[in-house]
Design an enzyme around this catalytic site. Structure first.
Site, PDB file in Angstrom:
ATOM      1  NE  ARG A 137     -30.259   1.499  10.143  1.00  0.00           N
ATOM      2  CZ  ARG A 137     -31.099   0.698   9.496  1.00  0.00           C
ATOM      3  NH1 ARG A 137     -32.080   0.104  10.174  1.00  0.00           N
ATOM      4  NH2 ARG A 137     -30.977   0.496   8.198  1.00  0.00           N
ATOM      5  CE  LYS A 162     -31.281   4.966   6.251  1.00  0.00           C
ATOM      6  NZ  LYS A 162     -29.826   4.749   6.034  1.00  0.00           N
ATOM      7  CG  HIS A 268     -23.854   1.580  11.687  1.00  0.00           C
ATOM      8  ND1 HIS A 268     -25.166   1.604  12.124  1.00  0.00           N
ATOM      9  CD2 HIS A 268     -23.916   1.321  10.347  1.00  0.00           C
ATOM     10  CE1 HIS A 268     -25.975   1.383  11.096  1.00  0.00           C
ATOM     11  NE2 HIS A 268     -25.249   1.199  10.024  1.00  0.00           N
ATOM     12  NE  ARG A 271     -27.645  -1.833  10.030  1.00  0.00           N
ATOM     13  CZ  ARG A 271     -28.832  -2.378   9.767  1.00  0.00           C
ATOM     14  NH1 ARG A 271     -29.436  -3.079  10.690  1.00  0.00           N
ATOM     15  NH2 ARG A 271     -29.413  -2.209   8.599  1.00  0.00           N
ATOM     16  CG  HIS A 294     -29.855  -3.522   3.755  1.00  0.00           C
ATOM     17  ND1 HIS A 294     -28.636  -4.186   3.682  1.00  0.00           N
ATOM     18  CD2 HIS A 294     -29.678  -2.545   4.683  1.00  0.00           C
ATOM     19  CE1 HIS A 294     -27.785  -3.635   4.530  1.00  0.00           C
ATOM     20  NE2 HIS A 294     -28.395  -2.642   5.147  1.00  0.00           N
ATOM     21  CE1 TYR A 303     -21.816  -4.687   6.374  1.00  0.00           C
ATOM     22  CE2 TYR A 303     -23.914  -5.099   5.291  1.00  0.00           C
ATOM     23  CZ  TYR A 303     -23.149  -4.388   6.195  1.00  0.00           C
ATOM     24  OH  TYR A 303     -23.721  -3.369   6.925  1.00  0.00           O
TER      25      TYR A 303
END
Length: 328
Positions: A137, A162, A268, A271, A294, A303
C-alpha cells in the site's frame, strides 16, 4: 502544529495514546468525537448514550450519504469513546450499516505498468516499482525504514500494517541497485540532521525509551520528507517520511502523459496488479494472500473475479452456437 482541543478531547487523546493507536487513528477518532458533540449542540457525551449515537450515525447515512467505510470509522470512534473513555457500554444500537457494494479492482496490464513507469524517474519511479514489485500500500511504502529491507533474502518487512500486523513480502531483485542508492541518500540526510541533534520520527514514545536511536541508520526512512516537522507526541523537531500526496501527484501526471485515460488508476492499482499478475503466473492464492496480508482468503479471491477464473470452464452460449455452425 498540534491542534488545540477542549480538556475533554485531550482526555480522549490521552486514552488513545495510552493504547498505542496510530496518529492517523488518533486524528480520525478525535474528528468524529468532535463531530458527534457538535451534532448534538455541544452536549457532553456523558449526558448522552446509544440513542444519540444512533441518531448521529443515521444522520451520516441519510443526510450526509457518507460511504460505508466512513460509517464504520465513525462508529468505531464512538464505541471507543463510550467503552474506553467513559466506561459506558452502548449495547445494541439497533443500527445497521449500509451494505458495501463490491467493486472489482482496477488492474493494469503489464504493458500499462511499463508505460506509466516510463513517465516516472528517480525516487518517484522507485516508489511505484516497489508498489508493483512487493504489493505494498502507498502508506506502507512511505513508512519503510532502512531496517525493513533485507537484501540477503530479497524481502521487505512491512511493520504495523493494516490491522496492526507485520508481514514479509517480496523484494524485486532488479530494484536492489536503486534501493541501495536511495538508502545512501537517506542516510546522508540523516547524518546532516544528526549534526543538529535531529533524527527520524519514531512511533509512539520509542524515541523517549531509546534516546540515541535517532542516530541509528536502521531507523531512517527510505523516503524522508524534504522538510522537518514536530513530533505530534513529544513536540520535538524531527524528520518524518515523505507524504503520500507527493507520490499521488506524480502518478496522476504519469498516467496523463502515458495516455492511459480509460482507467481510474490510483496508487492501489499497482497493489491490485501485483496480486493479479502473480495469480496469472500460476502463484498459489494462499501465497498471494500472505504477501498481501489478508486475514481471509475470500478477500484475495476478488482477484480471481478479475481474471474470470470464478467461472473457469464455462463458455458463453454464443460460442456454443458458433461451434454448432452458426455464423453471422
Amino acid at each position: 502544529m498540534k491542534t488545540k482541543h477542549s480538556p475533554f478531547l485531550e482526555m480522549v487523546r490521552g486514552e488513545i495514546r495510552l493504547r498505542g493507536y496510530s496518529i492517523r487513528t488518533e486524528k480520525s477518532y478525535l474528528f468524529w468525537t468532535r463531530q458527534f458533540i457538535l451534532f448534538h449542540q455541544k452536549r457532553h457525551p456523558a449526558e448522552m448514550g446509544k440513542e444519540e449515537v444512533k441518531a448521529f450515525l443515521t444522520w451520516l447515512a441519510v443526510a450526509r450519504n457518507v460511504a460505508v467505510n466512513t460509517q464504520k470509522v465513525a462508529l468505531n470512534a464512538l464505541v471507543f469513546l463510550y467503552a474506553k473513555v467513559l466506561q459506558q457500554e452502548l449495547g445494541d444500537l439497533g443500527f445497521t450499516l449500509a451494505v458495501k457494494q463490491r467493486h472489482l479492482p482496477v488492474v493494469l496490464t503489464p504493458d500499462e505498468v511499463v508505460r506509466i513507469l516510463a513517465q516516472l524517474e528517480g525516487r518517484n519511479r522507485l516508489i511505484f516499482e516497489l508498489l508493483y514489485a512487493s504489493g505494498l500500500r502507498i502508506t506502507e511504502c512511505m513508512r519503510l525504514r532502512v531496517q525493513d529491507v533485507d537484501f540477503t533474502h530479497h524481502s521487505i518487512c512491512v511493520r504495523d500494517a493494516k490491522g496492526n500486523k507485520d508481514r514479509q513480502t517480496l523484494l524485486g531483485k532488479s530494484l536492489v541497485p536503486a534501493l541501495r542508492e536511495a538508502i545512501e541518500h537517506a542516510l546522508e540526510i540523516q547524518r546532516e540532521d544528526n549534526k543538529r541533534g535531529i533524527g527520524p520520527s519514531f512511533p509512539h514514545l520509542l524515541g523517549v525509551k531509546f534516546p540515541n536511536a535517532f542516530r541509528s541508520a536502521a531507523w531512517m526512512f527510505l523516503f524522508p520528507s524534504a522538510s522537518l516537522t514536530k513530533n505530534l507526541v513529544t513536540q520535538e523537531l524531527c524528520r518524518h517520511h515523505l507524504h503520500d500526496s507527493v507520490a499521488r501527484k506524480a502518478l496522476q501526471q504519469a498516467v496523463v502523459a502515458s495516455g492511459i485515460d480509460k482507467k481510474r488508476v490510483t496508487c492501489h492499482s499497482f497493489r491490485h496488479s501485483f496480486a493479479t499478475h502473480l495469480l496469472q503466473a500460476g502463484c498459489d492464492i494462499r501465497n498471494v494472500q500472505e504477501l498481501l496480508g489478508h486475514n481471509d482468503v475470500k478477500t484475495t479471491q476478488i482477484y480471481t473475479h478479475v481474471l474470470g477464473e470464478h467461472f473457469s470452464g464455462v463458455s458463453s452460449p454464443l460460442d456454443r452456437l458458433t461451434m454448432l455452425g452458426f455464423s453471422k
